[in-house]
Design a protein around this motif. Structure first.
Motif: not given
Length: 125
Positions: A11-16, A18-30, A82-91
């Protein structure tokens, strides 16, 4: 689930990843530095909380701005997770600046300075 069980490590490696991808690709905050990387992730065994250790290449102000940007985008990041990682609870994610890379570079520079000074002192003898 125990802290270092194989399921928690997975779970840690999967969240790591996906979190890297989200920060790198999806967030447009300057405010978020483009040279931001997720070093490690520690998801609690109950899947309620998560500590994300991030490293920012830049000065202290850049690190503070990046942390502020990530904290303000936490809801969006959690929704994407929550959309990319299938967990019971999204941390719930808590971002922490990781100083270990910067510390390692600083120590390496100090060691190089000492060995250079030692070589110069032996050269004079």
């Amino acid at each position: 689930m125990r802290k270092n069980s194989s399921k928690n490590i997975r779970i840690n490696s999967e969240v790591l990843r996906e979190l890297s991808n989200i920060i790198r690709k999806d967030i447009k905050d300057p405010r978020i530095n483009p040279m931001t990387s997720v070093v490690s992730v520690d998801v609690a065994p109950d899947l309620k909380t998560c500590k994300a250790y991030i490293s920012v290449l830049g000065d202290e102000q850049s690190q503070k701005d990046t942390l502020a940007g990530l904290v303000s985008a936490e809801g969006y990041i959690r929704r994407q997770l929550a959309r990319t990682v299938n967990l019971r609870n999204t941390p719930e994610i808590k971002f922490v600046i990781d100083q270990s890379i910067e510390y390692g570079v600083k120590m390496s520079k100090l060691i190089d300075d000492v060995t250079k000074a030692d070589a110069e002192s032996h050269k004079e003898d």
